[in-house]
Design an enzyme around this catalytic site. Structure first.
Site, mmCIF file in Angstrom:
data_model
loop_
_atom_site.group_PDB
_atom_site.id
_atom_site.type_symbol
_atom_site.label_atom_id
_atom_site.label_comp_id
_atom_site.label_asym_id
_atom_site.label_seq_id
_atom_site.Cartn_x
_atom_site.Cartn_y
_atom_site.Cartn_z
ATOM 1 N N LYS A 1 0.829 -1.216 0.000
ATOM 2 C CA LYS A 1 0.000 0.000 0.000
ATOM 3 C C LYS A 1 0.862 1.264 0.000
ATOM 4 C CE LYS A 1 -2.243 -0.937 3.851
ATOM 5 N NZ LYS A 1 -1.576 -2.199 4.250
ATOM 6 N N ARG B 1 11.882 -5.797 3.957
ATOM 7 C CA ARG B 1 11.474 -4.392 3.850
ATOM 8 C C ARG B 1 12.479 -3.465 4.535
ATOM 9 N NH1 ARG B 1 5.261 -2.822 4.774
ATOM 10 N NH2 ARG B 1 5.565 -3.133 6.995
ATOM 11 N N ARG C 1 11.833 -1.444 10.280
ATOM 12 C CA ARG C 1 10.822 -1.040 11.257
ATOM 13 C C ARG C 1 10.812 -1.988 12.452
ATOM 14 N NH1 ARG C 1 5.213 0.085 8.178
ATOM 15 N NH2 ARG C 1 4.496 -0.982 10.052
ATOM 16 N N ARG D 1 -9.015 1.050 9.660
ATOM 17 C CA ARG D 1 -8.407 -0.242 9.953
ATOM 18 C C ARG D 1 -9.432 -1.189 10.573
ATOM 19 N NH1 ARG D 1 -2.878 0.481 9.084
ATOM 20 N NH2 ARG D 1 -1.635 -1.108 10.097
ATOM 21 N N ARG E 1 0.354 -8.985 13.591
ATOM 22 C CA ARG E 1 -0.278 -7.960 12.744
ATOM 23 C C ARG E 1 -1.192 -8.600 11.702
ATOM 24 N NH1 ARG E 1 4.783 -5.048 10.717
ATOM 25 N NH2 ARG E 1 3.398 -3.745 9.492
HETATM 26 P P1 AMP Z 1 1.308 0.590 9.160
HETATM 27 O O1 AMP Z 1 2.474 1.472 8.873
HETATM 28 O O2 AMP Z 1 0.060 0.994 8.423
HETATM 29 O O3 AMP Z 1 1.626 -0.879 9.002
HETATM 30 O O4 AMP Z 1 0.944 0.803 10.711
HETATM 31 C C1 AMP Z 1 1.872 0.503 11.729
HETATM 32 C C2 AMP Z 1 1.154 0.387 13.052
HETATM 33 O O5 AMP Z 1 0.540 1.646 13.377
HETATM 34 C C3 AMP Z 1 0.019 -0.619 13.097
HETATM 35 O O6 AMP Z 1 0.467 -1.942 13.361
HETATM 36 C C4 AMP Z 1 -0.825 -0.066 14.242
HETATM 37 O O7 AMP Z 1 -0.228 -0.333 15.502
HETATM 38 C C5 AMP Z 1 -0.719 1.426 14.013
HETATM 39 N N1 AMP Z 1 -1.789 1.922 13.118
HETATM 40 C C6 AMP Z 1 -1.645 2.427 11.858
HETATM 41 N N2 AMP Z 1 -2.835 2.807 11.362
HETATM 42 C C7 AMP Z 1 -3.747 2.536 12.326
HETATM 43 C C8 AMP Z 1 -5.158 2.686 12.417
HETATM 44 N N3 AMP Z 1 -5.888 3.192 11.398
HETATM 45 N N4 AMP Z 1 -5.766 2.301 13.558
HETATM 46 C C9 AMP Z 1 -5.068 1.808 14.588
HETATM 47 N N5 AMP Z 1 -3.745 1.603 14.567
HETATM 48 C C10 AMP Z 1 -3.086 1.978 13.442
#
Ligand code: AMP
Length: 210
Positions: free
Chosen positions: A14, A125, A158, A90, A169
């Site tokens: 994404k 990654r 990360r 989410r 996740r």
């Molecule tokens: P991402 O970079 O989108 O994989 O997000 C990394 C982490 O940020 C996720 O595993 C969640 O802990 C948190 N996170 C990101 N977006 C959301 C969301 N919309 N709602 C809740 N937690 C989020």
């Protein structure tokens, strides 16, 4: 302003696709909820301090916390812009919150990648901590190993990309985020692209269907 929502598992591409499309098209704006949260954690803001533990364990941060951040970005985005919303909503509660914000949703595009591919993708990654560009050691390597093509910063892994947290996740994704596919299908705005065809081709297909 209108919104295109990116749906897909962690590691489905994404951020890579939205980043590429926004770099190539002036009227597209990439907004990543994960980047907003990582920024808050790095700055040590109140929201960041609250979010940190949830993120490190692979759980979702509280809806209200991330919704406030998204609301601010939506409010400040005006004019002839399509926002590529990556990582929000989410879960179904967040989808309802987004509806209540009133910004028109053009489509929700699912980048489809099988689970068994995800672990491998995330293991390779690498991310630029400064300009947020994403790389993969095999699929999308930087020109110089470990160095960002755009800004020359040292690439990082990360914290939540370790195999144990990735498993958690994925569980969270299937339980909480996947129901959004049916949600947007029922609204008649769901599109799907095959996430296995390479970055350029996924981005082109995404742009066509969105
Ligand atoms: P991402 O970079 O989108 O994989 O997000 C990394 C982490 O940020 C996720 O595993 C969640 O802990 C948190 N996170 C990101 N977006 C959301 C969301 N919309 N709602 C809740 N937690 C989020």
């Amino acid at each position: 302003m209108n919104i295109v929502i990116l749906l897909g598992a962690p590691g489905s591409g994404k951020g890579t696709v939205a980043g590429k499309l926004a770099a190539d098209n002036a009227n597209l704006k990439h907004v990543s909820s994960g980047d907003l949260l990582r920024g808050a954690v790095a700055k040590g803001t109140e929201a960041g301090l609250e979010a940190k533990g949830y993120m490190e364990s692979g759980n979702l941060v509280p809806d209200a916390l991330i919704a406030r951040m998204i609301k601010d970005v939506v409010a400040e985005t005006t004019g002839d812009v399509t926002m590529l919303l990556d990582g929000f909503p989410r879960n179904l509660a967040q989808a309802e919150i987004l509806e209540e914000m009133g910004a028109p949703i053009k489509s929700a595009v699912l980048i489809d990648v099988p689970d068994e591919i995800i672990q491998d993708r995330i293991a390779g990654r690498r991310t630029c901590p400064k300009c947020k560009a994403g790389y993969h050691v095999k699929n999308l390597p930087p020109k110089v190993e470990g160095v960002c093509d755009n800004c020359g910063s040292e690439l990082t892994i990360r914290k939540d990309d370790n195999p144990e947290t990735v498993k958690d996740r994925l569980v969270v994704y299937h339980r909480q985020t996947e129901p959004l596919i049916e949600f947007y299908k029922a609204k008649g705005c769901l599109k799907t692209v095959d996430g296995m065809t390479g970055v350029d081709s996924v981005a082109a297909e995404f742009l066509k269907v969105m």
